[in-house]
Write a protein that holds these residues in place. Structure first.
Motif, PDB file in Angstrom:
ATOM      1  N   ARG A   4      -3.051   2.009  15.666  1.00 10.12           N
ATOM      2  CA  ARG A   4      -2.888   3.300  16.478  1.00 10.12           C
ATOM      3  C   ARG A   4      -2.244   4.037  15.189  1.00 10.12           C
ATOM      4  O   ARG A   4      -2.301   5.434  15.001  1.00 10.12           O
ATOM      5  CB  ARG A   4      -1.924   3.114  17.636  1.00 10.12           C
ATOM      6  CG  ARG A   4      -2.641   2.814  18.860  1.00 10.12           C
ATOM      7  CD  ARG A   4      -1.609   2.771  19.935  1.00 10.12           C
ATOM      8  NE  ARG A   4      -2.053   1.543  21.065  1.00 10.12           N
ATOM      9  CZ  ARG A   4      -1.323   0.973  21.282  1.00 10.12           C
ATOM     10  NH1 ARG A   4       0.043   0.696  21.142  1.00 10.12           N
ATOM     11  NH2 ARG A   4      -1.536   0.076  22.256  1.00 10.12           N
ATOM     12  N   ALA A   5      -1.491   3.745  14.108  1.00 12.95           N
ATOM     13  CA  ALA A   5      -0.912   4.450  13.318  1.00 12.95           C
ATOM     14  C   ALA A   5      -1.839   5.082  12.380  1.00 12.95           C
ATOM     15  O   ALA A   5      -1.939   6.121  12.014  1.00 12.95           O
ATOM     16  CB  ALA A   5       0.113   3.409  12.493  1.00 12.95           C
ATOM     17  N   GLU A   6      -2.915   4.275  12.113  1.00 13.93           N
ATOM     18  CA  GLU A   6      -4.084   4.637  11.354  1.00 13.93           C
ATOM     19  C   GLU A   6      -4.924   5.955  12.050  1.00 13.93           C
ATOM     20  O   GLU A   6      -5.167   6.570  11.363  1.00 13.93           O
ATOM     21  CB  GLU A   6      -5.020   3.438  10.840  1.00 13.93           C
ATOM     22  CG  GLU A   6      -4.541   2.530   9.814  1.00 13.93           C
ATOM     23  CD  GLU A   6      -4.237   3.236   8.622  1.00 13.93           C
ATOM     24  OE1 GLU A   6      -5.132   3.888   8.131  1.00 13.93           O
ATOM     25  OE2 GLU A   6      -2.914   2.592   7.956  1.00 13.93           O
ATOM     26  N   ILE A   7      -4.993   5.627  13.282  1.00 20.15           N
ATOM     27  CA  ILE A   7      -5.816   6.610  14.146  1.00 20.15           C
ATOM     28  C   ILE A   7      -4.951   8.144  14.065  1.00 20.15           C
ATOM     29  O   ILE A   7      -5.570   9.050  13.760  1.00 20.15           O
ATOM     30  CB  ILE A   7      -5.770   6.257  15.403  1.00 20.15           C
ATOM     31  CG1 ILE A   7      -6.962   5.176  15.664  1.00 20.15           C
ATOM     32  CG2 ILE A   7      -6.375   7.356  16.423  1.00 20.15           C
ATOM     33  CD1 ILE A   7      -6.926   4.471  17.124  1.00 20.15           C
ATOM     34  N   LEU A   8      -3.824   7.855  14.083  1.00 16.74           N
ATOM     35  CA  LEU A   8      -2.688   9.168  14.100  1.00 16.74           C
ATOM     36  C   LEU A   8      -2.830  10.100  12.806  1.00 16.74           C
ATOM     37  O   LEU A   8      -2.884  10.817  12.469  1.00 16.74           O
ATOM     38  CB  LEU A   8      -1.386   8.609  14.189  1.00 16.74           C
ATOM     39  CG  LEU A   8      -0.315   9.773  14.561  1.00 16.74           C
ATOM     40  CD1 LEU A   8      -0.628  10.709  15.596  1.00 16.74           C
ATOM     41  CD2 LEU A   8       1.235   9.313  14.833  1.00 16.74           C
ATOM     42  N   LYS A   9      -3.010   8.996  11.718  1.00 14.15           N
ATOM     43  CA  LYS A   9      -2.782   9.481  10.299  1.00 14.15           C
ATOM     44  C   LYS A   9      -4.319  10.093  10.142  1.00 14.15           C
ATOM     45  O   LYS A   9      -4.425  11.062   9.539  1.00 14.15           O
ATOM     46  CB  LYS A   9      -2.951   8.348   9.409  1.00 14.15           C
ATOM     47  CG  LYS A   9      -2.985   8.828   7.881  1.00 14.15           C
ATOM     48  CD  LYS A   9      -3.016   7.500   7.050  1.00 14.15           C
ATOM     49  CE  LYS A   9      -3.230   8.004   5.709  1.00 14.15           C
ATOM     50  NZ  LYS A   9      -3.069   6.698   4.377  1.00 14.15           N
ATOM     51  N   LEU A  37      -5.575   6.152  22.110  1.00  9.62           N
ATOM     52  CA  LEU A  37      -5.638   7.632  22.149  1.00  9.62           C
ATOM     53  C   LEU A  37      -4.600   7.847  23.540  1.00  9.62           C
ATOM     54  O   LEU A  37      -3.777   8.743  23.474  1.00  9.62           O
ATOM     55  CB  LEU A  37      -6.727   8.247  22.461  1.00  9.62           C
ATOM     56  CG  LEU A  37      -7.835   8.223  21.184  1.00  9.62           C
ATOM     57  CD1 LEU A  37      -9.025   8.858  21.293  1.00  9.62           C
ATOM     58  CD2 LEU A  37      -6.947   8.837  19.943  1.00  9.62           C
ATOM     59  N   ARG A  38      -4.870   7.056  24.610  1.00  9.28           N
ATOM     60  CA  ARG A  38      -4.029   7.185  25.824  1.00  9.28           C
ATOM     61  C   ARG A  38      -2.334   7.084  25.362  1.00  9.28           C
ATOM     62  O   ARG A  38      -1.440   7.989  25.869  1.00  9.28           O
ATOM     63  CB  ARG A  38      -4.410   6.596  26.943  1.00  9.28           C
ATOM     64  CG  ARG A  38      -3.683   6.950  28.348  1.00  9.28           C
ATOM     65  CD  ARG A  38      -4.216   6.092  29.397  1.00  9.28           C
ATOM     66  NE  ARG A  38      -4.325   4.600  29.235  1.00  9.28           N
ATOM     67  CZ  ARG A  38      -5.141   3.779  29.070  1.00  9.28           C
ATOM     68  NH1 ARG A  38      -6.736   4.462  28.959  1.00  9.28           N
ATOM     69  NH2 ARG A  38      -5.306   2.766  28.983  1.00  9.28           N
ATOM     70  N   MET A  39      -2.346   5.876  24.789  1.00 11.18           N
ATOM     71  CA  MET A  39      -0.878   5.682  24.463  1.00 11.18           C
ATOM     72  C   MET A  39      -0.285   6.525  23.396  1.00 11.18           C
ATOM     73  O   MET A  39       0.786   7.008  23.746  1.00 11.18           O
ATOM     74  CB  MET A  39      -0.917   4.196  23.409  1.00 11.18           C
ATOM     75  CG  MET A  39      -1.325   3.181  24.615  1.00 11.18           C
ATOM     76  SD  MET A  39      -0.062   2.814  25.630  1.00 11.18           S
ATOM     77  CE  MET A  39       1.275   2.277  24.946  1.00 11.18           C
ATOM     78  N   LEU A  40      -1.024   7.098  22.427  1.00  9.61           N
ATOM     79  CA  LEU A  40      -0.533   8.183  21.566  1.00  9.61           C
ATOM     80  C   LEU A  40      -0.135   9.414  22.235  1.00  9.61           C
ATOM     81  O   LEU A  40       0.686  10.171  22.087  1.00  9.61           O
ATOM     82  CB  LEU A  40      -1.704   8.479  20.414  1.00  9.61           C
ATOM     83  CG  LEU A  40      -1.720   7.405  19.341  1.00  9.61           C
ATOM     84  CD1 LEU A  40      -2.893   7.573  18.364  1.00  9.61           C
ATOM     85  CD2 LEU A  40      -0.508   7.187  18.557  1.00  9.61           C
ATOM     86  N   GLN A  41      -1.193   9.677  23.293  1.00 13.75           N
ATOM     87  CA  GLN A  41      -0.829  11.192  24.112  1.00 13.75           C
ATOM     88  C   GLN A  41       0.505  10.963  24.991  1.00 13.75           C
ATOM     89  O   GLN A  41       1.327  11.749  25.062  1.00 13.75           O
ATOM     90  CB  GLN A  41      -1.828  11.318  25.124  1.00 13.75           C
ATOM     91  CG  GLN A  41      -1.737  12.447  25.627  1.00 13.75           C
ATOM     92  CD  GLN A  41      -2.933  12.909  26.631  1.00 13.75           C
ATOM     93  OE1 GLN A  41      -3.863  13.804  26.295  1.00 13.75           O
ATOM     94  NE2 GLN A  41      -3.456  12.164  27.772  1.00 13.75           N
ATOM     95  N   GLU A  42       0.530   9.633  25.346  1.00 10.46           N
ATOM     96  CA  GLU A  42       1.922   9.381  26.129  1.00 10.46           C
ATOM     97  C   GLU A  42       3.298   9.653  25.372  1.00 10.46           C
ATOM     98  O   GLU A  42       4.177   9.779  25.700  1.00 10.46           O
ATOM     99  CB  GLU A  42       1.766   8.109  26.953  1.00 10.46           C
ATOM    100  CG  GLU A  42       0.849   7.946  28.024  1.00 10.46           C
ATOM    101  CD  GLU A  42       0.480   6.732  28.605  1.00 10.46           C
ATOM    102  OE1 GLU A  42       1.213   5.635  28.177  1.00 10.46           O
ATOM    103  OE2 GLU A  42      -0.306   6.460  29.529  1.00 10.46           O
ATOM    104  N   GLU A  43       2.720   9.216  24.197  1.00  3.08           N
ATOM    105  CA  GLU A  43       3.937   9.187  23.162  1.00  3.08           C
ATOM    106  C   GLU A  43       4.340  10.675  22.631  1.00  3.08           C
ATOM    107  O   GLU A  43       5.163  11.062  22.046  1.00  3.08           O
ATOM    108  CB  GLU A  43       3.983   8.672  21.917  1.00  3.08           C
ATOM    109  CG  GLU A  43       3.823   6.939  22.337  1.00  3.08           C
ATOM    110  CD  GLU A  43       3.423   5.949  21.180  1.00  3.08           C
ATOM    111  OE1 GLU A  43       3.134   6.589  20.029  1.00  3.08           O
ATOM    112  OE2 GLU A  43       3.208   4.785  21.313  1.00  3.08           O
TER     113      GLU A  43
END
Length: 254
Positions: A4-9, A37-43
């Motif tokens: 997820r960190a790499e996706i966000l980057k 992506l759902r988890m990153l959006q929730e954050e």
């Protein structure tokens, strides 16, 4: 989680990444990517949109009231130059921008025109007019821009035709016109496709605005650009090559 960190980057570096691209990069299923992506959006870090995701701050569109207060003198001058291109009997697409709102106010005295728009402020301004035909574009309300957007709005625009389209994109880059959100970009693209003559209203702040990630269209369909300062030579060369008329509005009182 490292993935997820790499996706966000990747999303931060590229502005927008599709699910299909991320699936290939990380060699996992689309279901897994969508879950990430759902988890990153929730954050609160991203926004999922149109088969992918982009950074949340890139989607923070200024409200209509905020944009209306910016560069009011150049916008008024641009609107004044634009209204001179409208003839009695014209039909007009007007997008939901503060500059086209100013144009609508000036155009209200032109006889026998038809105004087609998805903008609530434009219709608030013209709702009592009796010398023009008003056609409202329905759809899902974007509360920040006070416009109707989405598939219903796009379909109606596709079904209509107008003699002139006036749009004010959020960015004018060397490769073409840009916007902040896909739904607004799609509306402006449809208006360009359905207008016989496309007139772009863009004050100097719109040129080289690199925060506008979403493409609307190239310059190929543009006939006229009205601005308040002469664009630099890189733009002027492109406009000359594509036979686009450039009008620099007078921002000074006589």
């Amino acid at each position: 989680m490292q993935r997820r960190a790499e996706i966000l980057k990747l999303i931060k570096e590229n502005g927008f990444k599709r699910v299909s691209e991320l699936k290939d990069i990380f060699q996992v299923s689309e279901v897994t990517i969508r879950s990430d992506l759902r988890m990153l959006q929730e954050e609160g870090k991203i926004e999922r949109n149109y088969g992918g995701a982009m950074m949340k701050e890139e989607l923070e569109t200024p409200s209509f009231s905020e944009t209306s207060m910016l560069l009011s003198e150049p916008k008024a001058a641009i609107a004044q130059a634009a209204v001179e291109l409208i003839q009695p009997g014209d039909s007009l697409f007007l997008d939901g921008s503060s500059t086209t709102l100013l144009l609508a106010k000036l155009a209200r005295n032109i006889e026998n025109i038809t105004i087609i728009s998805n903008s609530i402020p434009i219709f608030e301004q013209l709702k009592e007019i009796t010398t023009a035909t008003l056609i409202g574009i329905p759809g899902s309300l974007n509360p920040r821009t006070q416009t109707f957007v989405g598939p219903y709005a796009e379909k109606m625009i596709n079904d209509l035709r107008a003699t002139k389209t006036f749009i004010s994109p959020k960015g004018v880059l060397l490769e073409g016109l840009r916007d902040i959100t896909m739904v607004e970009a799609d509306i402006r693209k449809r208006m360009m496709d359905s207008g016989n003559e496309v007139i772009v209203l863009a004050d100097h702040s719109k040129f080289n605005n690199n925060r506008t990630l979403i493409p609307i269209d190239s310059f190929d369909a543009v006939h006229t650009i009205i601005t308040d300062q002469r664009p630099d030579e890189a733009f002027m060369s492109i406009f000359a090559e594509k036979n686009i008329r450039v009008i620099v509005a007078d921002t000074h009182d006589d």
